[in-house]
Design a protein around this motif. Structure first.
Motif, PDB file in Angstrom:
ATOM      1  N   LEU A 214       0.828  -1.200   0.000  1.00  0.00           N
ATOM      2  CA  LEU A 214       0.000   0.000   0.000  1.00  0.00           C
ATOM      3  C   LEU A 214       0.870   1.261   0.000  1.00  0.00           C
ATOM      4  CD1 LEU A 214      -2.764   1.353   0.138  1.00  0.00           C
ATOM      5  CD2 LEU A 214      -2.717   1.043   2.627  1.00  0.00           C
ATOM      6  N   ALA A 215       1.973   1.232   0.725  1.00  0.00           N
ATOM      7  CA  ALA A 215       2.862   2.390   0.802  1.00  0.00           C
ATOM      8  C   ALA A 215       3.474   2.733  -0.548  1.00  0.00           C
ATOM      9  CB  ALA A 215       3.965   2.143   1.827  1.00  0.00           C
ATOM     10  N   MET A 216       3.514   1.778  -1.465  1.00  0.00           N
ATOM     11  CA  MET A 216       4.071   2.037  -2.791  1.00  0.00           C
ATOM     12  C   MET A 216       3.219   3.021  -3.590  1.00  0.00           C
ATOM     13  SD  MET A 216       5.315  -1.774  -3.963  1.00  0.00           S
ATOM     14  CE  MET A 216       6.505  -2.702  -3.001  1.00  0.00           C
ATOM     15  N   ARG A 217       2.009   3.292  -3.120  1.00  0.00           N
ATOM     16  CA  ARG A 217       1.140   4.239  -3.816  1.00  0.00           C
ATOM     17  C   ARG A 217       1.498   5.692  -3.475  1.00  0.00           C
ATOM     18  NH1 ARG A 217      -2.579   1.268  -6.140  1.00  0.00           N
ATOM     19  NH2 ARG A 217      -3.714   3.103  -6.856  1.00  0.00           N
ATOM     20  N   TYR A 218       2.481   5.864  -2.630  1.00  0.00           N
ATOM     21  CA  TYR A 218       2.828   7.213  -2.159  1.00  0.00           C
ATOM     22  C   TYR A 218       3.493   8.045  -3.256  1.00  0.00           C
ATOM     23  CZ  TYR A 218       4.704  10.895   0.838  1.00  0.00           C
ATOM     24  OH  TYR A 218       5.009  12.102   1.403  1.00  0.00           O
ATOM     25  N   ARG A 219       3.044   9.296  -3.348  1.00  0.00           N
ATOM     26  CA  ARG A 219       3.628  10.252  -4.282  1.00  0.00           C
ATOM     27  C   ARG A 219       4.337  11.347  -3.494  1.00  0.00           C
ATOM     28  NH1 ARG A 219       2.860  10.361  -9.425  1.00  0.00           N
ATOM     29  NH2 ARG A 219       3.295  12.608  -9.427  1.00  0.00           N
ATOM     30  N   MET A 240      -9.202   5.083   5.905  1.00  0.00           N
ATOM     31  CA  MET A 240      -9.596   3.820   6.526  1.00  0.00           C
ATOM     32  C   MET A 240      -8.600   2.702   6.218  1.00  0.00           C
ATOM     33  SD  MET A 240     -12.336   3.710   8.450  1.00  0.00           S
ATOM     34  CE  MET A 240     -13.062   2.091   8.315  1.00  0.00           C
ATOM     35  N   ASN A 241      -7.617   2.983   5.374  1.00  0.00           N
ATOM     36  CA  ASN A 241      -6.651   1.972   4.978  1.00  0.00           C
ATOM     37  C   ASN A 241      -5.225   2.291   5.402  1.00  0.00           C
ATOM     38  OD1 ASN A 241      -8.156  -0.032   2.942  1.00  0.00           O
ATOM     39  ND2 ASN A 241      -8.948   2.026   2.617  1.00  0.00           N
ATOM     40  N   VAL A 242      -4.949   3.572   5.649  1.00  0.00           N
ATOM     41  CA  VAL A 242      -3.581   3.989   5.964  1.00  0.00           C
ATOM     42  C   VAL A 242      -3.083   3.365   7.265  1.00  0.00           C
ATOM     43  CG1 VAL A 242      -4.214   6.087   7.239  1.00  0.00           C
ATOM     44  CG2 VAL A 242      -2.024   5.980   6.001  1.00  0.00           C
ATOM     45  N   GLY A 243      -3.986   2.915   8.108  1.00  0.00           N
ATOM     46  CA  GLY A 243      -3.585   2.237   9.342  1.00  0.00           C
ATOM     47  C   GLY A 243      -2.735   1.010   9.075  1.00  0.00           C
ATOM     48  N   LEU A 244      -2.919   0.395   7.906  1.00  0.00           N
ATOM     49  CA  LEU A 244      -2.125  -0.770   7.545  1.00  0.00           C
ATOM     50  C   LEU A 244      -0.657  -0.383   7.366  1.00  0.00           C
ATOM     51  CD1 LEU A 244      -2.425  -3.822   6.835  1.00  0.00           C
ATOM     52  CD2 LEU A 244      -2.614  -3.118   4.434  1.00  0.00           C
ATOM     53  N   VAL A 245      -0.418   0.814   6.834  1.00  0.00           N
ATOM     54  CA  VAL A 245       0.952   1.297   6.666  1.00  0.00           C
ATOM     55  C   VAL A 245       1.548   1.637   8.037  1.00  0.00           C
ATOM     56  CG1 VAL A 245       2.435   2.990   5.544  1.00  0.00           C
ATOM     57  CG2 VAL A 245       0.364   2.193   4.385  1.00  0.00           C
ATOM     58  N   PHE A 246       0.756   2.275   8.889  1.00  0.00           N
ATOM     59  CA  PHE A 246       1.223   2.554  10.251  1.00  0.00           C
ATOM     60  C   PHE A 246       1.594   1.258  10.967  1.00  0.00           C
ATOM     61  CE2 PHE A 246      -0.969   6.783  10.087  1.00  0.00           C
ATOM     62  CZ  PHE A 246       0.102   7.547  10.512  1.00  0.00           C
ATOM     63  N   TYR A 247       0.772   0.230  10.795  1.00  0.00           N
ATOM     64  CA  TYR A 247       1.052  -1.041  11.463  1.00  0.00           C
ATOM     65  C   TYR A 247       2.355  -1.647  10.951  1.00  0.00           C
ATOM     66  CZ  TYR A 247       0.574  -5.698  13.402  1.00  0.00           C
ATOM     67  OH  TYR A 247       0.809  -6.855  14.088  1.00  0.00           O
ATOM     68  N   LEU A 257       8.213   4.169   6.352  1.00  0.00           N
ATOM     69  CA  LEU A 257       6.795   3.811   6.274  1.00  0.00           C
ATOM     70  C   LEU A 257       5.952   4.706   7.164  1.00  0.00           C
ATOM     71  CD1 LEU A 257       6.902  -0.110   6.273  1.00  0.00           C
ATOM     72  CD2 LEU A 257       6.311   1.393   4.357  1.00  0.00           C
ATOM     73  N   ARG A 258       6.444   4.959   8.368  1.00  0.00           N
ATOM     74  CA  ARG A 258       5.707   5.839   9.283  1.00  0.00           C
ATOM     75  C   ARG A 258       5.602   7.256   8.718  1.00  0.00           C
ATOM     76  NH1 ARG A 258       3.950   5.871  14.399  1.00  0.00           N
ATOM     77  NH2 ARG A 258       3.813   7.884  15.465  1.00  0.00           N
ATOM     78  N   GLU A 259       6.658   7.714   8.080  1.00  0.00           N
ATOM     79  CA  GLU A 259       6.642   9.046   7.480  1.00  0.00           C
ATOM     80  C   GLU A 259       5.624   9.120   6.354  1.00  0.00           C
ATOM     81  OE1 GLU A 259       8.169  13.046   7.199  1.00  0.00           O
ATOM     82  OE2 GLU A 259       8.258  11.470   8.736  1.00  0.00           O
ATOM     83  N   ILE A 260       5.564   8.082   5.544  1.00  0.00           N
ATOM     84  CA  ILE A 260       4.594   8.036   4.453  1.00  0.00           C
ATOM     85  C   ILE A 260       3.168   8.104   4.997  1.00  0.00           C
ATOM     86  CG2 ILE A 260       3.560   6.462   2.752  1.00  0.00           C
ATOM     87  CD1 ILE A 260       6.404   5.596   2.027  1.00  0.00           C
ATOM     88  N   ALA A 261       2.881   7.278   5.988  1.00  0.00           N
ATOM     89  CA  ALA A 261       1.532   7.246   6.561  1.00  0.00           C
ATOM     90  C   ALA A 261       1.176   8.581   7.211  1.00  0.00           C
ATOM     91  CB  ALA A 261       1.427   6.115   7.576  1.00  0.00           C
ATOM     92  N   THR A 262       2.131   9.172   7.909  1.00  0.00           N
ATOM     93  CA  THR A 262       1.881  10.443   8.581  1.00  0.00           C
ATOM     94  C   THR A 262       1.656  11.562   7.583  1.00  0.00           C
ATOM     95  OG1 THR A 262       3.235   9.770  10.474  1.00  0.00           O
ATOM     96  CG2 THR A 262       2.822  12.127  10.206  1.00  0.00           C
TER      97      THR A 262
END
Length: 320
Positions: A214-219, A240-247, A257-262
């Motif tokens: 999921l994190a690969m979708r980051y721009r 509702m899905n970004v929690g998966l990246v946080f986890y 990964l945490r930076e991307i989610a944040t």
């Protein structure tokens, strides 16, 4: 929501030696987790929903996992009191039993079906699905049923465990699915719940891998996880899905990964949450500069309206 914890929160007297109707009738002290933890609130009516509304209004009500795992804190000698009354707890149990019956009927009539849409009130089972974004919900319910049955001494925890595993296993191949932004929906309800039961590291590896995908979708230009619609598209749904990246970030210690989610969460807050608290369904960005261009919508009445489900997802996503 974890059913066993929710049931206990609704009816904590079950493990505290019974309720005290007199205390409820006379205006009881309500203790809820939060910044003012441990401070009693005298409520004149002690009605279950009035208590909750007051607690929310005063910022003393915990949401998400904190709310579900919380227990009422009572001073020594004070009669225990739940957030809601006995009738509401009974209603919860009845609703849960009804849900189990409905899911049993579904899987008996349509074995192997991951329900997504209906036609004239009946599940569609023979037409192509759009993105299979709902596939985690059915095993997610089964994992909840298993936990509820196990924690309440029910007769079917093993039945629901087996069914949950049967409907979870086929989803593993989705851990590398780069075509959708809904991997949180798929894996947080299925493999994550399975891991909570068995604590098998291999199960967690699947959840983490899905989070990395999921994190690969980051721009970088724009600081958001793009939707499945286009590179320039940000959906409120992704909260509702970004929690998966946080986890995945927490499980691996991966700061990137945490930076991307944040950053995704902050971008969503800045551009999709309006000043009046409503939300846009979609944001459109310039893919060359990352500049936010305009609100848009794939759901709801129009671009500047507020799609109710998207608003609910934003509330849940930001608060948990």
């Amino acid at each position: 929501m974890f059913a066993g914890e929710a049931a206990q929160l609704l009816h904590p007297a079950a493990d505290q030696g019974g309720g005290h109707p007199a205390a409820e009738a006379q205006g009881a002290e309500l203790f809820v987790p939060g910044p003012q933890r441990g401070r009693p609130v005298q409520h004149p009516h002690a009605g279950p929903f009035a208590q909750i509304e007051q607690a929310i209004g005063e910022g003393r009500f915990a949401y998400g996992a904190d709310a579900l795992t919380a227990r009422m804190e009572r001073p020594p000698g004070t009669p225990p009191l739940g957030i809601v009354s006995e009738p509401v707890a009974v209603m919860f149990e009845q609703a849960f039993a009804h849900a189990q019956r409905q899911v049993r009927k579904l899987i008996e009539k349509h074995p192997g079906l991951y329900p997504l849409a209906t036609d004239n009130g009946r599940w569609i089972s023979d037409s192509p699905a759009w993105t299979h974004w709902c596939d985690g919900f059915l095993p997610g319910m089964m994992w909840l049923f298993r936990r509820f049955e196990a924690e309440t001494g029910g007769k079917d925890p093993e039945y629901w465990y087996k069914k949950a595993v049967d409907y979870t296993k086929p989803l593993e191949k989705r851990k590398g699915d780069r075509d959708v932004h809904d991997l949180g929906f798929v894996f947080q309800h299925s493999y994550y719940r399975w891991f909570q039961v068995d604590r098998d590291p291999k199960l967690e590896e699947i959840v983490v891998e899905a989070g990395k995908t999921l994190a690969m979708r980051y721009r970088d230009k724009g600081n958001y996880l793009r939707s499945f619609v286009a590179e320039n598209s940000l959906f409120i749904d992704i909260m509702m899905n970004v929690g998966l990246v946080f986890y995945a970030a927490r499980a691996t210690g991966d700061k990137n990964l945490r930076e991307i989610a944040t950053r995704h969460s902050l971008t969503t807050r800045r551009f999709l949450v309006r000043g009046d608290g409503s939300t846009a369904n979609e944001g459109i960005f310039d893919i060359e500069t990352g500049e936010f261009l305009r609100e848009a919508t794939q759901q709801g009445y129009r671009a500047d309206s507020c799609w109710a489900r998207g608003l609910a997802w934003a509330i849940y996503g930001f608060s948990t």
